[in-house]
Design a protein around this motif. Structure first.
Motif, PDB file in Angstrom:
ATOM      1  N   TRP A  31      11.017  -4.191 -17.738  1.00 50.30           N
ATOM      2  CA  TRP A  31       9.933  -3.545 -18.467  1.00 50.30           C
ATOM      3  C   TRP A  31       8.621  -4.301 -18.253  1.00 50.30           C
ATOM      4  CZ3 TRP A  31      10.616   1.076 -20.462  1.00 50.30           C
ATOM      5  CH2 TRP A  31      11.863   1.479 -20.923  1.00 50.30           C
ATOM      6  N   ASP A  32       7.524  -3.555 -18.155  1.00 51.70           N
ATOM      7  CA  ASP A  32       6.190  -4.150 -18.256  1.00 51.70           C
ATOM      8  C   ASP A  32       5.840  -4.123 -19.744  1.00 51.70           C
ATOM      9  OD1 ASP A  32       3.260  -4.220 -18.547  1.00 51.70           O
ATOM     10  OD2 ASP A  32       3.251  -4.239 -16.371  1.00 51.70           O
ATOM     11  N   GLU A  33       5.971  -5.264 -20.404  1.00 50.28           N
ATOM     12  CA  GLU A  33       5.899  -5.282 -21.861  1.00 50.28           C
ATOM     13  C   GLU A  33       4.504  -4.950 -22.383  1.00 50.28           C
ATOM     14  OE1 GLU A  33       7.599  -8.881 -23.374  1.00 50.28           O
ATOM     15  OE2 GLU A  33       9.649  -8.224 -22.920  1.00 50.28           O
ATOM     16  N   GLU A  34       3.446  -5.325 -21.670  1.00 54.90           N
ATOM     17  CA  GLU A  34       2.096  -4.959 -22.111  1.00 54.90           C
ATOM     18  C   GLU A  34       1.918  -3.448 -22.106  1.00 54.90           C
ATOM     19  OE1 GLU A  34      -0.741  -6.960 -19.710  1.00 54.90           O
ATOM     20  OE2 GLU A  34      -0.456  -8.903 -20.677  1.00 54.90           O
ATOM     21  N   THR A  35       2.415  -2.810 -21.042  1.00 55.45           N
ATOM     22  CA  THR A  35       2.300  -1.355 -20.967  1.00 55.45           C
ATOM     23  C   THR A  35       3.149  -0.698 -22.040  1.00 55.45           C
ATOM     24  OG1 THR A  35       1.955  -1.524 -18.582  1.00 55.45           O
ATOM     25  CG2 THR A  35       2.540   0.632 -19.440  1.00 55.45           C
ATOM     26  N   ARG A  46      -1.406   1.547 -14.748  1.00 52.11           N
ATOM     27  CA  ARG A  46      -0.165   0.832 -15.013  1.00 52.11           C
ATOM     28  C   ARG A  46       1.037   1.770 -14.972  1.00 52.11           C
ATOM     29  NH1 ARG A  46      -1.934  -4.098 -17.504  1.00 52.11           N
ATOM     30  NH2 ARG A  46       0.222  -4.572 -17.988  1.00 52.11           N
ATOM     31  N   ARG A  52       7.750  -3.431 -14.718  1.00 51.96           N
ATOM     32  CA  ARG A  52       7.039  -4.686 -14.474  1.00 51.96           C
ATOM     33  C   ARG A  52       6.680  -4.838 -12.994  1.00 51.96           C
ATOM     34  NH1 ARG A  52      10.281  -9.916 -15.868  1.00 51.96           N
ATOM     35  NH2 ARG A  52      10.159  -8.978 -17.957  1.00 51.96           N
ATOM     36  N   GLY A  53       5.423  -5.146 -12.749  1.00 50.13           N
ATOM     37  CA  GLY A  53       4.951  -5.377 -11.390  1.00 50.13           C
ATOM     38  C   GLY A  53       4.615  -4.129 -10.609  1.00 50.13           C
TER      39      GLY A  53
END
Length: 632
Positions: free
Chosen positions: A174-178, A191, A195-196
């Motif tokens: 997971w991209d946690e900020e998104t 985004r 993640r990445g």
């Protein structure tokens, strides 16, 4: 329409196995042919799955320049390519196919990255230039076609969908900020949830060399300054010019070596597209319509009326809760994002009907509200409003229900949102209602996750990530439209591309023709309300093609009935099962106890609060499905 993959390795040879896996993961986008290519030096690989629409005899890309130095894979369509082709042939270029995609290749040889100024359509492409040793990848102006990218281990990966990059071997996480931003309905065009893995933003291109990668903007929406607009243009001239541009946008999108259908609701936008298409097609068209169960959601009758008006073959698809629940998992997996309403599953089902009916191409009406300022938040306050100067922001907040939560919750989650609500003179009950909605969201988030992002303001980050010079000094409606188009519209509404392409169906959007969009965007909002009616200019322009009964209908948003309100409870049961599965306990940002408490409480909520809870319930279910199936 196709699936495209690009790999640029700076440290060693490209893995053919990884390239092939990524390409095969996009076979649903291009079921007619598949091919991969690796450069002689082994540092660049391109993959392509083909949906044959123009020049059916051609094979899958990559296309090649005469000397083989430039290679290209394309997803989408370029319109008006015949004139460009003739000009390039006069300059000595030799074309090997009839495909519109080849125009971009030779145009790049002439102009480099400036070729984008001359390309009209919905597209994403990846080009390798061996002479300059650079990779050039671009996305269309509105983001109709997706293009994801990631840098990992010294290698640049690009693909039409995130799942292809995961198939190539990128770590699944997971991209946690998104995720945090999405939990509060803030969707950044740059985004993704993985993640990445990021997106090439609409109207931008990525340029990569052995030393660096950078994004460059080549186009943006340009709205006029407030109180400024074209002078000396009479109303009838404005209507005629708009009609001409609309006809051209539709006519260009009828092009192809396969028949084109139309996605039709009972609304003005899709009816306008059908009316214009029928006038230019020269034969009866086939239309596809969703027929939702439930009062206020079924638009079958006005759609059928419009189809009869132009002599089109009418194909309604009755859709109930059972069908939407059955396809919810597939919708989430193909969409690669959260679902907030049953309309996404319905779109998935409708595109399947299009494919099974033998069609690969349909036209649709998305973008009409963005172009002609048709949303409710774009309309001036009504005469009976308590405050004639009521801000657009306030009208957005009034959509929340009643509540008595302290508004301090809003300040804690987003100082930006709190300040805006105070500056806009939003009433105390509306501010409390906003806080209640945010508190409901916060109740399902893990405490440690909230603490981790305690200083992150999703709404402020969204706004500061935009070029606010584009909105300062513009009309309020245009300011909101700019934010909307750059966030929720591209990341949610246009994400329907992945649902359509799950069945190999290309959807073309005439209202998002940039030539048309630039012309209409130069007008003040007052001229769009010709006759003091929302989208009055559009109504006048399509008057010869749309019957008055359709043209005069009030706006009706394309939404399915709230799934958590379904009498059979199938969707709610499906989500209950998903969050009770063992894998859900490892979701790093949701609190299982809080989620279960919400789901158990939903059936007991009053109808208004259940409607408010429905998007959050579907979002939680989406996260559970993505986490489990993609093993994030």
């Amino acid at each position: 329409m196709c699936g495209i993959v690009g790999v640029y390795s700076r440290n060693g040879p490209v893995s053919r196995v990884a390239l092939t896996r990524a390409t095969t993961a996009l076979r649903h986008r291009g079921p007619d042919d598949e091919n991969v290519w690796i450069s002689p030096a082994g540092r660049v690989g391109l993959g392509h799955t083909r949906l044959s629409i123009v020049d059916l005899a051609s094979r899958a890309h990559p296309l090649s320049s005469e000397d083989g130095a430039v290679r290209l894979v394309v997803n989408g369509e370029f319109y008006g390519d015949a004139e460009i082709r003739r000009d390039l042939e006069r300059r000595g270029h030799r074309f090997r196919t009839r495909s519109d995609s080849e125009v971009a290749l030779h145009l790049y040889e002439e102009l480099g990255t400036d070729c984008l100024r001359h390309l009209r359509g919905e597209f994403a492409f990846i080009l390798w230039d061996d002479r300059r040793a650079q990779l050039f990848a671009a996305r269309d102006r509105f983001g109709i076609k997706p293009l994801f990218y990631a840098e990992h281990g010294g290698t640049l990966f690009l693909a039409s969908e995130g799942k292809a990059l995961l198939a190539a071997g990128l770590p699944a996480a997971w991209d946690e900020e998104t995720v945090y931003d999405y939990l509060f309905f803030c969707m950044d065009r740059r985004r993704s949830l993985f993640r990445g893995i990021r997106q090439v933003p609409p109207g931008e291109f990525l340029l990569a060399t052995a030393r660096s990668s950078r994004l460059v903007r080549y186009w943006d929406i340009t709205f006029p300054w407030a109180r400024r607009g074209p002078r000396g243009l009479r109303g009838d001239e404005l209507v005629e010019r708009t009609r001409h541009l609309l006809e051209e946008a539709v006519r260009l999108r009828l092009r192809g070596d396969v028949p084109a259908g139309v996605l039709l609701s009972g609304g003005l936008d899709s009816s306008s597209v059908l009316g214009l298409a029928a006038a230019h097609a020269g034969h009866p068209l086939t239309v596809f319509t969703l027929a939702f169960e439930g009062d206020g959601f079924d638009e079958r009758e006005p759609a059928a009326r419009m189809a009869r008006h132009v002599g089109a073959r009418f194909n309604p698809l009755p859709v109930g809760e059972a069908a939407l629940a059955e396809t919810f998992v597939d919708t989430v997996l193909h969409g690669e994002t959260v679902q907030l309403n049953g309309h996404a599953s319905a779109r998935f089902l409708l595109s399947r009907l299009v494919q099974r009916s033998g069609y690969k191409v349909v036209l649709s009406g998305e973008g009409g509200d963005e172009l002609f300022a048709g949303y409710g938040f774009c309309q001036p306050p009504s005469s009976d409003a308590p405050n004639r100067g009521e801000s657009l922001f306030r009208r957005l907040l009034r959509s929340f229900g009643s509540a008595d939560r302290p508004e301090q919750v809003t300040a804690e989650i987003s100082p930006w949102l709190y300040r805006l609500s105070r500056l806009a003179a939003v009433s105390a009950p509306s501010r409390h209602a906003l806080a209640d909605g945010l508190a409901m969201i916060r109740s399902v988030i893990a405490a440690e996750f909230l603490e981790k992002f305690r200083r992150r303001d999703p709404y402020g980050d969204l706004l500061l990530g935009l070029d606010l010079r584009r909105v300062v000094g513009r009309e309020p409606a245009r300011q909101l439209l700019y934010v909307w188009t750059k966030s929720f519209f591209v990341n949610y509404h246009l994400a329907a591309d992945r649902l359509d392409m799950a069945h190999g169906v290309e959807v073309r959007l005439p209202f998002l023709d940039h030539v048309l969009f630039d012309a209409v965007s130069a007008l003040p909002v007052s001229l769009l309300r010709m006759g003091d009616r929302p989208k009055g200019l559009l109504r006048a322009a399509v008057e010869p093609f749309v019957p008055p009964a359709i043209s005069r209908r009030p706006k009706h948003g394309f939404l399915a009935p709230p799934l958590s309100l379904g009498e059979q409870g199938r969707t709610l049961a499906l989500i209950q099962d998903a969050v009770r599965a063992p894998s859900f306990r490892s979701v790093p940002f949701l609190d299982p106890a809080g989620v279960l408490a919400l789901l158990d409480r939903v059936p007991r909520l009053d109808p208004q609060r259940r409607r408010l809870a429905d998007p959050l319930v579907l979002m939680v279910g989406s996260f559970a499905i993505l986490h489990d199936r993609y093993r994030l």
